[in-house]
Design an enzyme around this catalytic site. Structure first.
Site, PDB file in Angstrom:
ATOM      1  N   ASN A  11     -55.639  71.346 100.649  1.00  0.00           N
ATOM      2  CA  ASN A  11     -54.290  71.772 101.569  1.00  0.00           C
ATOM      3  C   ASN A  11     -55.138  72.225 102.649  1.00  0.00           C
ATOM      4  OD1 ASN A  11     -52.047  74.492 101.001  1.00  0.00           O
ATOM      5  ND2 ASN A  11     -51.649  72.604 102.174  1.00  0.00           N
ATOM      6  N   CYS A  73     -49.222  81.829 102.379  1.00  0.00           N
ATOM      7  CA  CYS A  73     -49.826  80.601 102.015  1.00  0.00           C
ATOM      8  C   CYS A  73     -51.296  80.935 101.279  1.00  0.00           C
ATOM      9  CB  CYS A  73     -50.183  79.703 103.045  1.00  0.00           C
ATOM     10  SG  CYS A  73     -51.173  78.319 102.851  1.00  0.00           S
ATOM     11  N   ASN A 164     -42.832  84.235  99.379  1.00  0.00           N
ATOM     12  CA  ASN A 164     -42.238  83.077  99.670  1.00  0.00           C
ATOM     13  C   ASN A 164     -41.355  82.672  98.596  1.00  0.00           C
ATOM     14  OD1 ASN A 164     -44.551  82.105  98.386  1.00  0.00           O
ATOM     15  ND2 ASN A 164     -45.032  80.595 100.320  1.00  0.00           N
ATOM     16  N   ASN A 197     -39.618  76.261  98.192  1.00  0.00           N
ATOM     17  CA  ASN A 197     -40.600  75.386  97.708  1.00  0.00           C
ATOM     18  C   ASN A 197     -40.234  74.760  96.299  1.00  0.00           C
ATOM     19  OD1 ASN A 197     -42.821  75.972  99.895  1.00  0.00           O
ATOM     20  ND2 ASN A 197     -42.388  77.923  99.068  1.00  0.00           N
ATOM     21  N   ARG A 216     -41.806  73.575 101.019  1.00  0.00           N
ATOM     22  CA  ARG A 216     -41.026  73.870 102.203  1.00  0.00           C
ATOM     23  C   ARG A 216     -41.374  73.637 103.757  1.00  0.00           C
ATOM     24  NH1 ARG A 216     -38.876  80.064 103.013  1.00  0.00           N
ATOM     25  NH2 ARG A 216     -41.274  80.308 103.300  1.00  0.00           N
ATOM     26  N   CYS A 224     -50.829  74.204  96.486  1.00  0.00           N
ATOM     27  CA  CYS A 224     -50.074  75.135  97.069  1.00  0.00           C
ATOM     28  C   CYS A 224     -50.284  76.585  96.292  1.00  0.00           C
ATOM     29  CB  CYS A 224     -48.426  74.972  96.925  1.00  0.00           C
ATOM     30  SG  CYS A 224     -47.369  76.335  97.421  1.00  0.00           S
ATOM     31  N   GLY A 225     -51.182  77.353  96.669  1.00  0.00           N
ATOM     32  CA  GLY A 225     -51.631  78.709  96.073  1.00  0.00           C
ATOM     33  C   GLY A 225     -50.610  79.352  95.389  1.00  0.00           C
ATOM     34  N   THR A 226     -49.425  79.642  96.728  1.00  0.00           N
ATOM     35  CA  THR A 226     -48.419  80.655  96.201  1.00  0.00           C
ATOM     36  C   THR A 226     -47.692  79.967  94.987  1.00  0.00           C
ATOM     37  OG1 THR A 226     -46.955  79.998  97.919  1.00  0.00           O
ATOM     38  CG2 THR A 226     -48.272  82.050  98.113  1.00  0.00           C
TER      39      THR A 226
END
EC number: 5.1.1.7
Length: 286
Positions: A11, A73, A164, A197, A216, A224-226
Site C-alpha cells: 500500500n 490510514c 474511518n 471502505n 474508499r 489496508c491497515g484500518t
C-alpha cells in the site's frame, strides 16, 4: 517538491515532509491526483503529508488517489512513524501521531542500524454505533451480520469505524471475493453518507483470516491497515475469534498481526518500507 515513496505491505504513498516543504492548501487534492498517477506522475495509492502538530510530535494527512482526504490510514501510520523516527523528529520509540480521526500511539521497532523495519500502532477503540460509522438507521444500534442487498444479491454486513468507515462481509473462499463488482457499488451507497471502505474476509481459524479490500477513494489496493483492524473486530463480533487473541491477517501485500484487546484498544503490527526518494517538479505553482 522533495518526496519519499514508502509502502506498508504494498500500500504505497508519496510522503511529503511538511516540516520542510510548504504546500498550498487549495492545491493539495490536485497534487495528490497528479503524483499518484502511475503514467504521468510518480505512481501510488495517494499522498501523505507529514506535518508539525500542536497535539503530537507529528501529524499525518492522507489524500487518496482521487484527491479526497481520508481520516486515517493504518499502513500510512506505520510509514509516518518510521519516517519521523529515522529523520529525528522523535527520539522516543513510542509516540503519538495526530490524524483527522484523532491521536494514535505508534511504537517503532528499530534494528541494530537504527532503521525501523516494523511498527506497532495502537489504533484505539473501534466505533460501532451507526452514527459513529456513519451509516443511516437507528443511531445507537450496532450493525452485525445485517442483511443488505447490493445489486440483486443479499450480503450480511458488519460495520466498524476505525476512525474511518468499513463494511465487512464474510465469505467462504477469498479467491471468490467480488471486490471489483461489489466494492464500487457499496463504496458510494446512500446508506453511507461519508462513503465506505469495503472488505471481504475468509476465516481460516480463530487466529488467521484472509482479507481483500476496495478502499474508499482508491479502489483495489494491496493492503489496508484500518480495514484489517476492522476485519478482526468484525470477526470477534461475529463469534469467529475473541478479544485478546492475536490474529494474522493475510492481505495481498503481506501479513499484519492484529489484536482487539480486552481494554477495547486495537493493536496493529506490520512492516514499513522506504522505496525511494526524489524531487517532483511537474505542475507545481511554487
Amino acid at each position: 517538491m522533495k518526496f519519499t515513496k514508502m509502502h506498508g505491505l504494498g500500500n504505497s504513498y508519496i510522503y511529503v515532509d511538511c516540516f520542510k516543504e510548504l504546500l498550498k492548501e487549495e492545491e493539495l487534492p490536485a497534487l495528490a491526483v497528479a503524483v499518484a498517477d502511475k503514467n504521468k506522475g510518480i505512481g501510488s495509492d495517494g499522498m501523505i503529508l507529514i506535518c508539525p502538530s500542536d497535539r503530537a510530535p507529528v501529524k499525518m494527512r492522507v489524500f487518496n488517489n482521487d484527491g479526497s482526504e481520508a481520516k486515517n490510514c493504518g499502513n500510512g501510520l506505520r510509514c509516518v512513524a518510521k519516517f519521523a523516527f529515522e529523520h529525528g523528529y522523535v527520539k522516543e520509540t513510542s509516540f503519538d501521531v495526530e490524524t483527522l480521526g484523532g491521536l494514535v500511539k505508534a511504537t517503532v521497532h528499530p534494528n541494530d542500524n537504527g532503521l525501523v523495519d516494523t511498527v506497532t500502532v495502537n489504533m484505539g477503540e473501534p466505533r460501532l454505533g451507526r452514527a459513529q460509522i456513519p451509516m443511516l438507521g437507528e443511531e445507537a444500534a450496532e450493525v452485525v451480520a445485517e442483511p443488505f442487498t447490493i445489486g440483486e444479491k443479499e450480503y450480511r454486513l458488519t460495520a466498524v469505524s476505525m476512525g474511518n468507515p468499513h463494511a465487512i462481509m464474510f465469505i467462504d473462499t477469498i479467491e471468490d471475493a467480488p471486490v471489483e463488482q461489489v466494492g464500487p457499488l457499496l463504496e458510494k451507497h446512500e446508506a453511507f453518507p461519508d462513503w465506505v471502505n469495503v472488505e471481504f474476509v475468509q476465516v481460516v481459524s480463530p487466529t488467521e483470516i484472509h482479507f481483500r479490500v476496495w478502499e474508499r477513494g482508491s479502489g483495489i489496493t494491496q493492503a489496508c491497515g484500518t480495514g484489517a483492524c476492522a476485519a478482526v473486530v468484525a470477526s470477534v463480533l461475529n463469534g469467529f475469534t475473541q478479544k485478546g487473541q492475536e490474529v494474522t491477517v493475510h492481505l495481498l501485500g503481506g501479513d499484519l498481526t492484529i489484536s482487539w484487546l480486552e481494554n477495547g484498544d486495537v493493536l496493529m503490527t506490520g512492516a514499513a518500507e522506504t522505496i525511494c526518494e526524489g524531487t517532483y517538479v511537474k505542475g507545481l505553482s511554487y
